[in-house]
Design an enzyme around this catalytic site. Structure first.
Site, mmCIF file in Angstrom:
data_model
loop_
_atom_site.group_PDB
_atom_site.id
_atom_site.type_symbol
_atom_site.label_atom_id
_atom_site.label_comp_id
_atom_site.label_asym_id
_atom_site.label_seq_id
_atom_site.Cartn_x
_atom_site.Cartn_y
_atom_site.Cartn_z
ATOM 1 N N GLY A 120 11.857 26.558 56.001
ATOM 2 C CA GLY A 120 13.004 27.170 55.351
ATOM 3 C C GLY A 120 13.964 27.719 56.371
ATOM 4 N N CYS A 144 9.868 27.267 51.491
ATOM 5 C CA CYS A 144 9.488 28.583 51.954
ATOM 6 C C CYS A 144 8.267 28.547 52.848
ATOM 7 C CB CYS A 144 9.161 29.505 50.781
ATOM 8 S SG CYS A 144 10.536 29.733 49.665
#
Ligand code: SF4
Length: 508
Positions: free
Chosen positions: A62, A36
């Site tokens: 990501g 992320c």
């Protein structure tokens, strides 16, 4: 990434090796994956556009989904979609996200599956108003807290660990958002760099160990416009200036009164993820005051000291192996060449090729330069080996291009343990170094020799050269400030009962 199970590799059983290689032929990205990237902006009339550009620069963290939530001071507006940032948002969709504050997220799933319902930021209305949240990291006791909340009647709409936090914040008896966040974080363990958005504020928090990065910037043309991001490289694209890292255990609140900082009650020694320097972060970023590019060159220099070999040329596995190969080449005084060229136009390949063309998997991304390799003794530099399947294919490719000898050098220690702190890793059994010696791995990947950087060498490189203007005891200046559990098995965060069960399942 095509995910395939790896049968335990047995060097004494060549038939088994072949089976393993075939099972993974399409899995041509043999890396740990960060999952992320987070980005926030406060105080800018084009908050959605700024967030879009910020996420674009964090795309390497990501690629499965992207989302932005904005606030116009009265309500929140959200758009989330599967795919890359550029595919997830059209100009019309960005125009439907008004306001001067935004948070955004790019995701590669770890906790929770790859579904739109798990895409972040999550946005909810609750008794105290509206709130959105996005998260880089992994909560190690999320399953237990979730079971407890479900037993009390909470209903979850995703399988993501981050939604646990949404419920905890909503249920908190505190009044101010920052107090509710502190209250919620007191219930969870693990790694988190979090961004919250309400109608009138942004809250950014980094876990007490600082496992995942987070930094603050400012837009010089609008002194009241702040940005927060996983990596400062995202500031360059929008013309923002890096101010500083969010410290481990620090909470930043940005609202109409400006920016203020406070500390979480829990105090821990810093444990920054050392793999950010090795592979995850962009080389043009800096973390804890050090240039990622320069650290990677230092890793290459240390590797050359520890694992010297006589050769004619040093080549990187592009792109991540490039700085370490430059460092190795300089230290050994062996010419550096780009003996493998990466195609930058390969997205995901959805075709399932026939058996006859399956070996083209890695060739879609990499192609050897025969004039550089033919008749040469070649040192190939890569940042890590996870399963070994890609290294094996690359070495075959280099040999097929005419290399006389192929020596593989890795700018980190053997990856032997899974990560539970927000990185997508295979199970322990799938990590080739968990059950095979360096010599066995060298035989499997068909290298003439294989050398890894030692743990001590890696830590010396990441703490090595001076940081501009930083005090001697700055976070990241000592080996003890780094998590290296995937290399050493020394996990800093205690595992919950659920976590212990998971650890047994994966063979830890
Ligand atoms: S276990 Fe490895 S990948 Fe995970 S946080 Fe620690 S150093 Fe980073």
């Amino acid at each position: 990434m095509t995910r395939r199970r790896l049968t335990v590799l047995d060097p004494a059983r060549p038939d088994r090796q072949v089976r393993v290689a075939r099972a993974l032929e399409l899995d041509d990205d043999d890396h740990f994956h960060d999952q992320c990237g987070v980005f926030a902006v406060y105080g800018h009339a084009e908050a959605a556009n700024i967030a879009y550009l910020g996420l674009h620069a964090l795309q390497h963290r990501g690629q499965e989904s992207a989302g932005i939530v904005t606030s116009d001071g009265e309500q929140l507006y959200a758009h989330r979609s599967m795919g890359l940032v550029q595919d997830a948002f059209s100009a019309e969709q960005l125009q439907k996200l008004p306001g001067r504050a935004a948070i955004g997220h790019v995701r590669y799933s770890t906790a929770g599956g790859s579904h739109l319902r798990n895409a972040q930021p999550f946005a909810v209305d609750y008794a105290h108003g509206s709130m959105a949240v996005c998260h880089n990291g992994n909560l190690t006791n999320a399953d237990e807290v979730r079971a407890e909340l479900e037993a009390q009647g909470s209903i979850f709409s995703s399988t993501s660990d981050t939604e646990v936090l949404v419920h905890l914040v909503a249920k908190s008896k505190e009044i101010a958002l920052e107090d509710r966040v502190v209250d919620a974080l007191g219930r969870v363990q693990g790694a988190y760099s979090l961004l919250f958005l309400t109608q009138d504020s942004i809250v950014a928090v980094r876990d007490p160990r600082g496992l995942r990065p987070l930094c603050i910037g400012i837009l010089p043309s609008r002194k009241d416009a702040h940005v927060v991001a996983s990596e400062p490289t995202s500031f360059d694209l929008i013309g923002a200036e890096y101010v500083r890292d969010v410290e481990p255990g620090e909470m930043i609140v940005i609202d109409g009164a400006g920016m203020r900082s406070s500390r979480l009650p829990e105090k821990q020694a810093p444990q920054m993820c050392v793999f950010e320097y090795v592979y995850f972060a962009r080389p043009d970023s800096h973390l804890a005051g050090r240039s990622v590019y320069e650290v990677r060159k230092d890793l290459g220099r240390k590797l050359a000291e520890e694992t010297p070999v006589d050769a004619d040329v040093v080549i990187p596995v592009p792109d991540s192996g490039v700085p370490a190969a430059i460092g190795y080449s300089g230290a050994r005084k062996i010419p550096f060449e780009m003996g493998l060229i990466r195609s930058h136009y390969v997205g995901r390949t959805f075709i399932e090729p026939q058996q006859s063309i399956r070996h083209f998997g890695v060739r879609l991304k990499l192609n050897p330069v025969e004039t550089i390799l033919k008749g040469k003794r070649v040192v190939v530099i890569d940042d890590s080996i996870v399963r070994g399947t890609t290294s094996r294919k690359i070495i075959k490719m280099v040999r097929d291009a005419g290399a006389r000898e192929v020596h593989l050098r890795i700018s980190s220690p053997p990856t032997q343990w899974p990560c539970y702190y927000g990185i997508d890793t295979p199970t322990r059994r799938e990590l080739i170094a968990s059950s095979h010696s360096v010599d066995e791995i060298a035989r499997y990947v068909t290298a003439d020799s294989l050398g890894y950087l030692s743990l001590e060498g890696m830590l010396a490189a990441v703490t090595g050269s001076p940081r501009s203007g930083a005090a001697a005891d700055t976070v990241g200046s000592h080996a003890e400030h780094f998590c290296h559990a995937c290399f050493s098995g020394k996990y800093a965060i205690p595992f919950s009962q659920t976590g212990k069960r998971q650890m047994r399942l994966v063979g830890v």
